[in-house]
Design a protein around this motif. Sequence first.
Motif, PDB file in Angstrom:
ATOM      1  N   TYR A   1      -5.928 -16.161  13.299  1.00 27.48           N
ATOM      2  CA  TYR A   1      -5.052 -15.226  12.600  1.00 27.48           C
ATOM      3  C   TYR A   1      -3.636 -15.238  13.154  1.00 27.48           C
ATOM      4  O   TYR A   1      -3.361 -14.730  14.235  1.00 27.48           O
ATOM      5  CB  TYR A   1      -5.629 -13.816  12.656  1.00 27.48           C
ATOM      6  CG  TYR A   1      -6.880 -13.726  11.824  1.00 27.48           C
ATOM      7  CD1 TYR A   1      -6.767 -13.498  10.457  1.00 27.48           C
ATOM      8  CD2 TYR A   1      -8.132 -13.942  12.369  1.00 27.48           C
ATOM      9  CE1 TYR A   1      -7.902 -13.462   9.666  1.00 27.48           C
ATOM     10  CE2 TYR A   1      -9.265 -13.907  11.581  1.00 27.48           C
ATOM     11  CZ  TYR A   1      -9.145 -13.667  10.236  1.00 27.48           C
ATOM     12  OH  TYR A   1     -10.249 -13.644   9.447  1.00 27.48           O
TER      13      TYR A   1
ATOM     14  N   VAL B   1      -2.230  -4.487  12.500  1.00 27.73           N
ATOM     15  CA  VAL B   1      -1.260  -5.002  11.529  1.00 27.73           C
ATOM     16  C   VAL B   1      -1.894  -5.079  10.144  1.00 27.73           C
ATOM     17  O   VAL B   1      -1.311  -4.634   9.147  1.00 27.73           O
ATOM     18  CB  VAL B   1      -0.758  -6.394  11.970  1.00 27.73           C
ATOM     19  CG1 VAL B   1       0.088  -7.012  10.883  1.00 27.73           C
ATOM     20  CG2 VAL B   1       0.049  -6.273  13.244  1.00 27.73           C
ATOM     21  N   ALA B   2      -3.097  -5.632  10.085  1.00 27.12           N
ATOM     22  CA  ALA B   2      -3.763  -5.765   8.796  1.00 27.12           C
ATOM     23  C   ALA B   2      -4.099  -4.395   8.220  1.00 27.12           C
ATOM     24  O   ALA B   2      -3.976  -4.168   7.015  1.00 27.12           O
ATOM     25  CB  ALA B   2      -5.030  -6.607   8.955  1.00 27.12           C
TER      26      ALA B   2
ATOM     27  N   PRO C   1      -1.083 -10.632   6.973  1.00 29.87           N
ATOM     28  CA  PRO C   1      -1.968  -9.472   6.957  1.00 29.87           C
ATOM     29  C   PRO C   1      -1.960  -8.715   5.629  1.00 29.87           C
ATOM     30  O   PRO C   1      -2.810  -7.868   5.419  1.00 29.87           O
ATOM     31  CB  PRO C   1      -1.426  -8.594   8.090  1.00 29.87           C
ATOM     32  CG  PRO C   1      -0.037  -9.055   8.314  1.00 29.87           C
ATOM     33  CD  PRO C   1       0.012 -10.490   7.921  1.00 29.87           C
TER      34      PRO C   1
ATOM     35  N   GLU D   1       0.825  -1.205   0.000  1.00 26.47           N
ATOM     36  CA  GLU D   1       0.000   0.000   0.000  1.00 26.47           C
ATOM     37  C   GLU D   1       0.861   1.259   0.000  1.00 26.47           C
ATOM     38  O   GLU D   1       0.629   2.208  -0.727  1.00 26.47           O
ATOM     39  CB  GLU D   1      -0.911  -0.027   1.235  1.00 26.47           C
ATOM     40  CG  GLU D   1      -1.573   1.291   1.572  1.00 26.47           C
ATOM     41  CD  GLU D   1      -2.898   1.483   0.835  1.00 26.47           C
ATOM     42  OE1 GLU D   1      -3.427   0.493   0.346  1.00 26.47           O
ATOM     43  OE2 GLU D   1      -3.364   2.635   0.769  1.00 26.47           O
TER      44      GLU D   1
ATOM     45  N   GLU E   1     -12.912 -16.800   6.168  1.00 22.74           N
ATOM     46  CA  GLU E   1     -14.033 -16.891   7.103  1.00 22.74           C
ATOM     47  C   GLU E   1     -15.317 -17.209   6.364  1.00 22.74           C
ATOM     48  O   GLU E   1     -16.117 -18.041   6.803  1.00 22.74           O
ATOM     49  CB  GLU E   1     -14.153 -15.599   7.902  1.00 22.74           C
ATOM     50  CG  GLU E   1     -13.244 -15.619   9.111  1.00 22.74           C
ATOM     51  CD  GLU E   1     -13.383 -14.406  10.015  1.00 22.74           C
ATOM     52  OE1 GLU E   1     -14.283 -13.587   9.779  1.00 22.74           O
ATOM     53  OE2 GLU E   1     -12.591 -14.297  10.948  1.00 22.74           O
TER      54      GLU E   1
ATOM     55  N   PHE F   1      -2.430  -1.779   8.550  1.00 21.43           N
ATOM     56  CA  PHE F   1      -1.211  -1.188   8.014  1.00 21.43           C
ATOM     57  C   PHE F   1      -0.876  -1.785   6.649  1.00 21.43           C
ATOM     58  O   PHE F   1      -0.253  -1.136   5.815  1.00 21.43           O
ATOM     59  CB  PHE F   1      -0.067  -1.422   8.993  1.00 21.43           C
ATOM     60  CG  PHE F   1       1.250  -0.881   8.526  1.00 21.43           C
ATOM     61  CD1 PHE F   1       1.420   0.486   8.352  1.00 21.43           C
ATOM     62  CD2 PHE F   1       2.313  -1.726   8.255  1.00 21.43           C
ATOM     63  CE1 PHE F   1       2.624   0.999   7.919  1.00 21.43           C
ATOM     64  CE2 PHE F   1       3.518  -1.219   7.822  1.00 21.43           C
ATOM     65  CZ  PHE F   1       3.675   0.146   7.651  1.00 21.43           C
ATOM     66  N   SER F   2      -1.312  -3.027   6.424  1.00 20.59           N
ATOM     67  CA  SER F   2      -0.929  -3.705   5.187  1.00 20.59           C
ATOM     68  C   SER F   2      -1.956  -3.573   4.084  1.00 20.59           C
ATOM     69  O   SER F   2      -1.608  -3.637   2.914  1.00 20.59           O
ATOM     70  CB  SER F   2      -0.696  -5.195   5.463  1.00 20.59           C
ATOM     71  OG  SER F   2       0.223  -5.363   6.487  1.00 20.59           O
ATOM     72  N   GLN F   3      -3.226  -3.478   4.426  1.00 19.88           N
ATOM     73  CA  GLN F   3      -4.269  -3.487   3.418  1.00 19.88           C
ATOM     74  C   GLN F   3      -5.057  -2.183   3.439  1.00 19.88           C
ATOM     75  O   GLN F   3      -5.578  -1.794   4.477  1.00 19.88           O
ATOM     76  CB  GLN F   3      -5.262  -4.610   3.698  1.00 19.88           C
ATOM     77  CG  GLN F   3      -4.780  -5.976   3.288  1.00 19.88           C
ATOM     78  CD  GLN F   3      -5.839  -6.997   3.602  1.00 19.88           C
ATOM     79  OE1 GLN F   3      -7.014  -6.785   3.312  1.00 19.88           O
ATOM     80  NE2 GLN F   3      -5.432  -8.085   4.210  1.00 19.88           N
ATOM     81  N   GLY F   4      -5.126  -1.575   2.264  1.00 23.93           N
ATOM     82  CA  GLY F   4      -5.834  -0.309   2.165  1.00 23.93           C
ATOM     83  C   GLY F   4      -7.259  -0.376   2.675  1.00 23.93           C
ATOM     84  O   GLY F   4      -7.725   0.526   3.374  1.00 23.93           O
ATOM     85  N   GLN F   5      -7.958  -1.498   2.369  1.00 23.03           N
ATOM     86  CA  GLN F   5      -9.360  -1.581   2.764  1.00 23.03           C
ATOM     87  C   GLN F   5      -9.543  -1.596   4.267  1.00 23.03           C
ATOM     88  O   GLN F   5     -10.585  -1.227   4.783  1.00 23.03           O
ATOM     89  CB  GLN F   5      -9.970  -2.881   2.235  1.00 23.03           C
ATOM     90  CG  GLN F   5     -10.172  -2.899   0.768  1.00 23.03           C
ATOM     91  CD  GLN F   5     -10.267  -4.336   0.321  1.00 23.03           C
ATOM     92  OE1 GLN F   5      -9.328  -5.115   0.510  1.00 23.03           O
ATOM     93  NE2 GLN F   5     -11.389  -4.714  -0.252  1.00 23.03           N
TER      94      GLN F   5
ATOM     95  N   ASN G   1      -8.830   9.083   4.213  1.00 22.49           N
ATOM     96  CA  ASN G   1      -7.484   8.698   3.816  1.00 22.49           C
ATOM     97  C   ASN G   1      -7.302   8.881   2.303  1.00 22.49           C
ATOM     98  O   ASN G   1      -6.326   9.486   1.846  1.00 22.49           O
ATOM     99  CB  ASN G   1      -7.278   7.235   4.227  1.00 22.49           C
ATOM    100  CG  ASN G   1      -5.900   6.719   3.863  1.00 22.49           C
ATOM    101  OD1 ASN G   1      -4.969   7.511   3.708  1.00 22.49           O
ATOM    102  ND2 ASN G   1      -5.783   5.416   3.730  1.00 22.49           N
ATOM    103  N   ASP G   2      -8.265   8.382   1.553  1.00 24.47           N
ATOM    104  CA  ASP G   2      -8.174   8.497   0.090  1.00 24.47           C
ATOM    105  C   ASP G   2      -8.165   9.953  -0.340  1.00 24.47           C
ATOM    106  O   ASP G   2      -7.369  10.359  -1.193  1.00 24.47           O
ATOM    107  CB  ASP G   2      -9.359   7.794  -0.569  1.00 24.47           C
ATOM    108  CG  ASP G   2      -9.296   6.294  -0.349  1.00 24.47           C
ATOM    109  OD1 ASP G   2      -8.226   5.822   0.105  1.00 24.47           O
ATOM    110  OD2 ASP G   2     -10.303   5.607  -0.609  1.00 24.47           O
TER     111      ASP G   2
ATOM    112  N   GLU H   1     -14.949  -7.596   8.128  1.00 25.36           N
ATOM    113  CA  GLU H   1     -16.100  -6.706   8.201  1.00 25.36           C
ATOM    114  C   GLU H   1     -15.690  -5.289   8.591  1.00 25.36           C
ATOM    115  O   GLU H   1     -14.742  -5.100   9.345  1.00 25.36           O
ATOM    116  CB  GLU H   1     -17.073  -7.224   9.268  1.00 25.36           C
ATOM    117  CG  GLU H   1     -18.253  -7.992   8.701  1.00 25.36           C
ATOM    118  CD  GLU H   1     -19.172  -8.394   9.815  1.00 25.36           C
ATOM    119  OE1 GLU H   1     -20.279  -7.844   9.883  1.00 25.36           O
ATOM    120  OE2 GLU H   1     -18.782  -9.250  10.640  1.00 25.36           O
TER     121      GLU H   1
ATOM    122  N   ALA I   1     -13.239 -10.502  10.762  1.00 20.55           N
ATOM    123  CA  ALA I   1     -11.956  -9.900  10.406  1.00 20.55           C
ATOM    124  C   ALA I   1     -12.074  -8.993   9.192  1.00 20.55           C
ATOM    125  O   ALA I   1     -11.390  -7.985   9.095  1.00 20.55           O
ATOM    126  CB  ALA I   1     -10.920 -10.983  10.157  1.00 20.55           C
TER     127      ALA I   1
ATOM    128  N   ALA J   1       1.285   4.420   9.168  1.00 17.65           N
ATOM    129  CA  ALA J   1       0.589   4.559   7.889  1.00 17.65           C
ATOM    130  C   ALA J   1       0.130   6.003   7.636  1.00 17.65           C
ATOM    131  O   ALA J   1       0.421   6.562   6.577  1.00 17.65           O
ATOM    132  CB  ALA J   1      -0.578   3.594   7.827  1.00 17.65           C
TER     133      ALA J   1
END
Lengths: 317, 641, 361
Positions: free
Chosen positions: A187, B602-603, A166, A76, A173, B605-609, B56-57, B44, B42, B196
């Motif tokens: 996880y 953590v997630a 991650p 990202e 799920e 930080f890694s995934q935009g969504q 953010n966008d 949702e 996780a 981030a």
Amino acid sequence: MARHSVLGAVLVGALALAGCGGAKVGDSSSGAAGDCGTFNLAVNPWVGYEANAAVLAYVAEKELKCKVTKKELKEEVAWQGFGTGEVDAVVENWGHDDLRKKYIDEQKTAVSAGSTGVKGQIGWYVPPWLAKEHPDVLDWNNLNKYADQFKTSESGDKGQLLDGDPSFVTNDEALVKNLNLNYKVVYGGSETALIQAFRQAEKDKKWVIGYFYSPQWLLNEIKLEKVKLPEYKPGCDADAEKVACDYPDYDLDKIVSKKFADANGPAYQLVKNFKWTNEDQNTVAKYIAEDKMKPEDAAKKWVEANGDKVKAWLAKA
Amino acid sequence: MVAVAVPRRQIPRKALIVGGIVLAWLVLWLVFRNVGTLALDASELTPLHRWINSVNDAVGASRNSNPVFLYFFNEIRLVIDEFVTFVQALIAQPSFGRPVPVIGWLGVVAIAGFVSLAVAGWRVALLAVAGFVFLGLQGLWQESMDTLSLTLAAVVIALLFGIPLGIWAGLSDRANRIMTPVLDFMQTMPTFVYLAPLTLFFLIGPASATIATLIYAAPPAIRITAHAIRSVPHNTVEASESLGATRKQTLLKVLLPSARKTIVLGVNQTIMAALSMVTIAALIDAPGLGKTVVKALQTLDVGTAFNAGLAIVVLAIVLDRVTTAATERRSLPRWAFFGGFGVTGVAVYFSYTYLWAAEFPSEVEIGSSIRKGATAVTEWVQDSLPVITNGFKDFVTSVLINPLQALLAESPWFLVALVIVALSFLIGGVRAAVVSAACLGVLVATGLWQDAMITLASTLVATILVMILGVVVGVWMGRSRRADRFIRPILDAGQVMPAFVYLVPILALFSATRFTAIIAAVVFAAPVAIKIIADGIRAVSPATVEASTALGSSSWQTIVKVQLPMARRALTLAANQGLIYVLSMVVVGGLVGAGALGYDVVAGFSQGQLYGKGLAAGVAIVVLGVMLDRLTQAAAKRWTN
Amino acid sequence: MCAVRNKQSRNGRRNRSEWFGVDPVISVGNLWKVFGSNASQVVASDELKSLSRQELMDRTGAVAAVRGVDFDVAPGEMFVVMGLSGSGKSTLVRCLTRLVEPTAGTIMFEGENILEADAKRLRDLRRNKFSMVFQHFGLLPHRTVADNVGYGLEIRGVPRAKRGERSQEVIDLVGLTGYEKSYPDQLSGGMQQRVGLARALAGDPDVLFFDEPFSALDPLIRRDMQSEVIRLHREVGKTMVFITHDLSEALKLGDRILIMRDGQVVQVGTGDELVGAPADDYVRDFVKDVPRSHVLTLKWIMRPPRPDDELDGPELSPETVVREAVRSVLGADKPVKVVRDGELLGVVADEEILGVVAGEV
């Protein structure tokens, strides 16, 4: 030394303020056509990517005389860098439809530069000993039969499906729910956790099933076996809540900044033409991960053995 | 219960009430189990999370047009970037058209030695020289210098802002009141969370890494400076005022010089905090040792990670000893000063001119042996210990973690909230109850209630383990000088060694579980608690211990009836600090199986969504921290009075 | 001023009326210091002001540390304020230089009400007219003795060379010669207080305030320091206001003593006045154990001559302390005449002396 630093800070601060006028990010970017100049290459944190980057950087430096700056970034963050001129290219992209939409379609700071030739697979994997002793575990229909074996302290009375690099989107799920599996997604939280789990499982013959992907350097060391899930059909994963099919195969591709592509310099040409196979990548990845070679040495070794492929990337430049 | 309470019986009555509350909770839990738990899958998201994503966008899209960016963030980034690059050019990176930095290894070693000699005496100077040479021998000279540059740059800027702010907070009660919660927030907010957003405002690379480090490292400087100013004896200030000093004169001639010793301690803490950030800052392309650690972990190369981690520890030890010794007053003989200055000058000149003094010779090298050694040890641990450790893991999981988590996470949220508010009221009165209620409200708003409860359960278990370890080892160290001398350096190293380094062996021992995350947190938090308790035990008046011994107490009786009760203040402080440290490891726990809030961050930080969700999880961690901190402090006040 | 002072021997103290042939240096009128957010309301209300400390505390939550204090200090006088802890004496002395801001009242210093001084004027006064010696010394730990002593001059902007010269003078004066380069933490408590003393003297102030300067010191050192202050008082002749909780210190040093209790003045007078004519039971109880022969003067024990007295014996002044008259009186075979300016005030014979001396045993 501290006094020096303070002095420096003051000087630099004064200079920056005197210059004023609102500095614009990206002004100092690279990608000058003709002459190669600086090539800002993002390096995402997995070894397969590192292999791509190592070879590309090596060729760009040795053949095109570019000044290559590698930037170690998460995906990202790397994509953000397209807009600011800090990143010219991402050379192994796993899908990331969300990022494509945001940076290619909406912000228009990035463009695709075609496939790397490497095919990516995501899915559920088990250690080889298990596949060998209980071959039927490789079919999802039999997973409930073994749920008890996969129980851990984390999953309670259900089987554990170890998830959680991650960086990747997972449907696990939803899959567990929609396939009526008696499993709980746990996880792990990092690739490291996944690898360590598989390593130990193979060594101590423990029952582990988890989310993994190929190509990945670990697969050189341990031939994890993929569990067959209901076949993927285009669109079957459209509704994230209702997914009941396998992950699609990914055609891993390259993404470059729009500016970099428009400048059309030799480095861009190289990135665009770069294409190899899973096997090639695995070879270089093995040099790096297992033989502990420095990325540039690993790249050198592969390039010297595969002169013709490299020539093809450069031919059209 | 209706009976008239004799004062002596008040405490048991309170215990009864607590017992009653817990009992009622258990009963209601049985009835309402899994109702209203506010669970969130996780993947949702809540509208809040989506809204943060869109902000953010929007920010990302407007970066090159928005004046706030053009004239504010970009300018800050540029200044800091230039500064860091300048320091790097001096000692770390090829610069000014040269293939090597301006000052090579010999020059840096000489400067380190000379500065240490001047401020800390020859013993420390020797240590500094040995330490820096060791970095070179490890084969990590350039990486170490990058780390040092970044650390120094961040520390200089942190002090540039921190000390004036600290002075302000020291002089003005109002400033202090405003700053304290902000600092709390800065220190509890997991670094991952603001990494981030920082890249959003300041892009990637050394500048934002410096800023991230800065945010983490400035609070100690501010706090300790304020504390130092506040603890200058009133009569000294009064004496100065009685002589007709102006405010400025009193500040410059009395307060600051008197507080100097303590302020240097703040500098020390700032440096340590900055060093502990370098591994995490590596995730946004901070150069240096952190990067080596993070990269080594991609291939689970513990040896390399350990080698780099060790270099961080060595740097920390040198910087720590130099700054600690700098609090003492000393004067160097003239000849030694000018002699040292001359030698340093020559060394710097050599390292500028000659290649041998510029690049650390690669012929002598011990890094590979360290790597091999560490790998061998790790493999042995991984192969031989799991038999013992698995039993322990299962025991703690089923006896402590699972029941507590079931109770917290599977009760309806309003029930848990009610219980917590009631307990807060019992512990700290109306104030504490209001704070807790507000915090719980925010938790519900983040949409991550159940995750927060799971994290809370793990946090409590980890804190219990920290306290057990703290009391056992702390009492031992407090009673035995020899044990203290032996254990303390290990604790110091444990605090600076990046957590990433020991995650792999711990993962091997306990697999990716909540328990693993708890152990990681315990490893990180226990040294602090142990040290506080050891110091507390040592501070118990020897006369009291002597009196107890004279009355014929056994060692056990002395510990239980004299030393521990008298070290109450230390115990509560250890529990409070233990909690805060455990919470700051929640995110790292997310990397090794803790799930819940840690994984969300953590997630995110890694995934935009998941960005918005990660940010919300970060806020949830802070809120948990604030709540637990206030509660333990209230409890401590009650208990120690 | 100095001349006047030097004429007096320590033991020949003047009484109250004698001190005020001249204008007072400090004149304190109806001084109040109330701590608490509602302090100004308290001093504005006669009803509240008449309450005892405890009642006031219960009614308003305010603490009255100093309550309507009046006194004058004469030039060159050593004026001692004595009281037990909590009596308000330390607050009182801080009010005099406005280190603590008084709530109400007047403090006239050389004819100027310093409560009306602005910040700058106050600073000037502190720099040039007053200085203070503190119980816990208040030295700057990071400065040498010489730099501590010169601190007051430094903040006034005195050039370094001049400062050094003056510091050396006062360091010599207080007997610290040779310790100029030491740091406070290398000195004993007594020596540290000498530094405090030197610092106070360095600015050549008109008035020196002492806030229990010796109570943190060992008894022997305390005695030395008391003698030191007496010596300095004699040599430099400054007006001094000295706070103490120690009656014997007060009697030893004070030309006059003010006894404070619960923020109020109980009695002001010379030592022999306090012992000879205590104002109330509190003071009487206080001075009960004082060796009277050390304090009382002949005027307190003399009697009118009786017809059978032979009045050709030796003469002594009425200010002679009993202890010092013992030898003359007991050695003489006739009563000793107490004479001032040639006027016979009374006589003292063996039984008067023995009455005082025996009462102590």
